[in-house]
Design a protein around this motif. Structure first.
Motif, PDB file in Angstrom:
ATOM      1  N   UNK A 180     -63.905 -22.050  -5.653  1.00  0.00           N
ATOM      2  CA  UNK A 180     -62.593 -21.815  -5.753  1.00  0.00           C
ATOM      3  C   UNK A 180     -61.535 -22.474  -4.799  1.00  0.00           C
ATOM      4  N   UNK A 181     -61.995 -22.357  -3.552  1.00  0.00           N
ATOM      5  CA  UNK A 181     -61.073 -22.960  -2.491  1.00  0.00           C
ATOM      6  C   UNK A 181     -61.223 -24.477  -2.522  1.00  0.00           C
ATOM      7  N   UNK A 182     -62.278 -25.210  -2.926  1.00  0.00           N
ATOM      8  CA  UNK A 182     -62.330 -26.302  -3.032  1.00  0.00           C
ATOM      9  C   UNK A 182     -61.642 -27.099  -4.316  1.00  0.00           C
ATOM     10  N   UNK A 183     -61.734 -26.392  -5.347  1.00  0.00           N
ATOM     11  CA  UNK A 183     -61.148 -26.780  -6.560  1.00  0.00           C
ATOM     12  C   UNK A 183     -59.573 -26.708  -6.476  1.00  0.00           C
ATOM     13  N   UNK A 184     -59.101 -25.383  -6.042  1.00  0.00           N
ATOM     14  CA  UNK A 184     -57.660 -25.232  -5.885  1.00  0.00           C
ATOM     15  C   UNK A 184     -56.844 -26.133  -5.074  1.00  0.00           C
ATOM     16  N   UNK A 185     -57.632 -26.606  -3.611  1.00  0.00           N
ATOM     17  CA  UNK A 185     -57.034 -27.624  -2.821  1.00  0.00           C
ATOM     18  C   UNK A 185     -57.099 -28.889  -3.511  1.00  0.00           C
ATOM     19  N   UNK A 186     -58.233 -29.143  -4.047  1.00  0.00           N
ATOM     20  CA  UNK A 186     -58.278 -30.531  -4.911  1.00  0.00           C
ATOM     21  C   UNK A 186     -56.923 -30.696  -6.009  1.00  0.00           C
ATOM     22  N   UNK A 187     -56.556 -29.555  -6.652  1.00  0.00           N
ATOM     23  CA  UNK A 187     -55.493 -29.611  -7.599  1.00  0.00           C
ATOM     24  C   UNK A 187     -54.246 -28.767  -7.145  1.00  0.00           C
ATOM     25  N   UNK A 241     -58.098 -23.728 -12.240  1.00  0.00           N
ATOM     26  CA  UNK A 241     -58.820 -23.474 -11.075  1.00  0.00           C
ATOM     27  C   UNK A 241     -57.944 -22.481 -10.359  1.00  0.00           C
ATOM     28  N   UNK A 242     -56.564 -22.322 -10.353  1.00  0.00           N
ATOM     29  CA  UNK A 242     -55.817 -21.121  -9.845  1.00  0.00           C
ATOM     30  C   UNK A 242     -56.130 -19.941 -10.366  1.00  0.00           C
ATOM     31  N   UNK A 243     -55.936 -19.775 -11.849  1.00  0.00           N
ATOM     32  CA  UNK A 243     -56.136 -18.697 -12.667  1.00  0.00           C
ATOM     33  C   UNK A 243     -57.553 -18.102 -12.339  1.00  0.00           C
ATOM     34  N   UNK A 244     -58.446 -18.752 -12.363  1.00  0.00           N
ATOM     35  CA  UNK A 244     -59.842 -18.296 -12.016  1.00  0.00           C
ATOM     36  C   UNK A 244     -60.188 -17.923 -10.414  1.00  0.00           C
ATOM     37  N   UNK A 245     -59.511 -18.571  -9.687  1.00  0.00           N
ATOM     38  CA  UNK A 245     -59.443 -18.260  -8.320  1.00  0.00           C
ATOM     39  C   UNK A 245     -58.972 -16.731  -8.043  1.00  0.00           C
ATOM     40  N   UNK A 246     -57.698 -16.676  -8.572  1.00  0.00           N
ATOM     41  CA  UNK A 246     -57.226 -15.226  -8.583  1.00  0.00           C
ATOM     42  C   UNK A 246     -58.008 -13.993  -9.236  1.00  0.00           C
ATOM     43  N   UNK A 247     -58.307 -14.533 -10.496  1.00  0.00           N
ATOM     44  CA  UNK A 247     -59.400 -13.516 -11.189  1.00  0.00           C
ATOM     45  C   UNK A 247     -60.550 -13.248 -10.340  1.00  0.00           C
ATOM     46  N   UNK A 248     -61.314 -14.058  -9.683  1.00  0.00           N
ATOM     47  CA  UNK A 248     -62.417 -13.760  -8.825  1.00  0.00           C
ATOM     48  C   UNK A 248     -62.115 -12.784  -7.784  1.00  0.00           C
ATOM     49  N   UNK A 291     -71.338 -29.928  -4.818  1.00  0.00           N
ATOM     50  CA  UNK A 291     -71.062 -30.013  -6.400  1.00  0.00           C
ATOM     51  C   UNK A 291     -69.589 -29.822  -6.743  1.00  0.00           C
ATOM     52  N   UNK A 292     -68.849 -29.235  -6.470  1.00  0.00           N
ATOM     53  CA  UNK A 292     -67.489 -28.942  -6.697  1.00  0.00           C
ATOM     54  C   UNK A 292     -66.635 -30.133  -6.523  1.00  0.00           C
ATOM     55  N   UNK A 293     -66.737 -30.814  -5.504  1.00  0.00           N
ATOM     56  CA  UNK A 293     -66.195 -32.170  -5.058  1.00  0.00           C
ATOM     57  C   UNK A 293     -66.893 -32.949  -6.170  1.00  0.00           C
ATOM     58  N   UNK A 294     -68.056 -33.150  -6.166  1.00  0.00           N
ATOM     59  CA  UNK A 294     -68.588 -34.122  -7.172  1.00  0.00           C
ATOM     60  C   UNK A 294     -67.861 -34.245  -8.352  1.00  0.00           C
ATOM     61  N   UNK A 295     -67.522 -32.831  -9.108  1.00  0.00           N
ATOM     62  CA  UNK A 295     -67.138 -32.508 -10.296  1.00  0.00           C
ATOM     63  C   UNK A 295     -65.585 -33.112 -10.285  1.00  0.00           C
ATOM     64  N   UNK A 296     -64.710 -32.936  -9.073  1.00  0.00           N
ATOM     65  CA  UNK A 296     -63.449 -33.316  -9.083  1.00  0.00           C
ATOM     66  C   UNK A 296     -63.366 -34.858  -9.199  1.00  0.00           C
ATOM     67  N   UNK A 297     -64.217 -35.651  -8.448  1.00  0.00           N
ATOM     68  CA  UNK A 297     -64.182 -37.063  -8.388  1.00  0.00           C
ATOM     69  C   UNK A 297     -64.708 -37.370  -9.735  1.00  0.00           C
ATOM     70  N   UNK A 298     -65.700 -36.917 -10.427  1.00  0.00           N
ATOM     71  CA  UNK A 298     -66.297 -37.478 -11.632  1.00  0.00           C
ATOM     72  C   UNK A 298     -64.990 -37.224 -12.812  1.00  0.00           C
ATOM     73  N   UNK A 299     -64.230 -36.019 -12.927  1.00  0.00           N
ATOM     74  CA  UNK A 299     -63.449 -35.886 -13.816  1.00  0.00           C
ATOM     75  C   UNK A 299     -62.448 -36.502 -13.915  1.00  0.00           C
TER      76      UNK A 299
END
Length: 252
Positions: A57-64, A174-181, A212-220
């Motif tokens: 979540x830290x990676x995805x929230x930072x990316x977005x 990303x933000x919703x599930x970061x808070x949920x977790x 793998x999270x960074x890979x997902x960000x770059x690919x999407x």
């Protein structure tokens, strides 16, 4: 800490799929827990996955961090908090198999309908975020996340018809599930699912989780907005089918 090589043979692909999902390919993460459950009990697998999810979540929230919808987040998290509480209180009474079956059927029906409308050139106008539906689907997201680790489909059913820009859709999730977790941490502690051994095992998988999270960000970000939504609807059908299969198999 788990040291069995067989565990990591299943856990590394599971965490990789989860990272790609966190990066934006919603749906792939649903395959992670079943993979982990092949080499650990479902309860232990879920407990190991929670710290990994929080790191991702830290990676995805930072990316977005600059592309997320604040109104949607506020509405969904308010509903999700009540859903998590409901799931915690009913954890011993509610059948996760039935929840998976119901969520799977709804997900398939929703995604197929949207795909048919898109293919027929009859895609409905975007629907704005609204409080009553948002609170309900937020509750469903939190409840299914707590009971059956299936919070993604209810979130998508509510947010996807809004046709948000690709990065805003992913960032909002990303933000919703970061808070949920984070909200799920106290219930997991209360249920005795978080132990030092599980935390150490999760920590060993952190490098894979981050990469793998960074890979997902770059690919999407290489996928156009139009194709992105079509792909997510298709993944939602597959996830729904997986939930129906798991739920029906457990009930039968």
């Amino acid at each position: 800490m788990i040291t069995d090589p067989l565990f990591y043979a299943a856990a590394i692909p599971a965490v990789t799929l989860l990272g790609l999902a966190k990066g934006g390919f919603s749906g792939l993460g649903m395959l992670s827990l079943p993979l982990m459950a092949l080499v650990a009990s479902p309860v232990q697998a879920a407990a190991i996955m929670l710290p990994i999810l929080i790191v991702q979540d830290v990676v995805s929230v930072w990316a977005y961090r600059n592309t997320w919808d604040r109104r949607n987040v506020a509405i969904l998290v308010a509903g999700a908090a009540t859903g998590i509480l409901t799931g915690y209180l009913l954890a011993a009474q509610v059948s996760d198999a039935f929840i998976k079956l119901a969520v799977g059927v709804i997900s398939i029906a929703f995604a197929l309908r949207r795909l048919v409308l898109e293919r027929g050139g009859r895609e409905p106008k975007p629907t704005p975020a609204d409080l009553p539906r948002g609170i309900f689907w937020g509750w469903a997201t939190g409840f299914t996340s707590m009971i059956a680790h299936a919070g993604g489909p209810p979130f998508q059913i509510y947010v996807m018809p809004q046709r948000l820009p690709r990065d805003v859709f992913v960032g909002t999730g990303a933000v919703v599930f970061a808070l949920i977790n984070w909200i799920k941490v106290p219930p997991y502690l209360a249920l005795g699912q978080i132990t030092l051994a599980n935390m150490a095992t999760a920590a060993a998988l952190f490098p894979v989780a981050i990469a793998s999270t960074w890979a997902g960000v770059l690919l999407v970000r290489r996928v156009s907005g139009t194709h992105f939504y079509t792909a997510v609807y298709a993944l939602l059908v597959l996830v729904g089918a997986k939930l129906v299969h798991d739920g029906a198999a457990a009930l039968l």
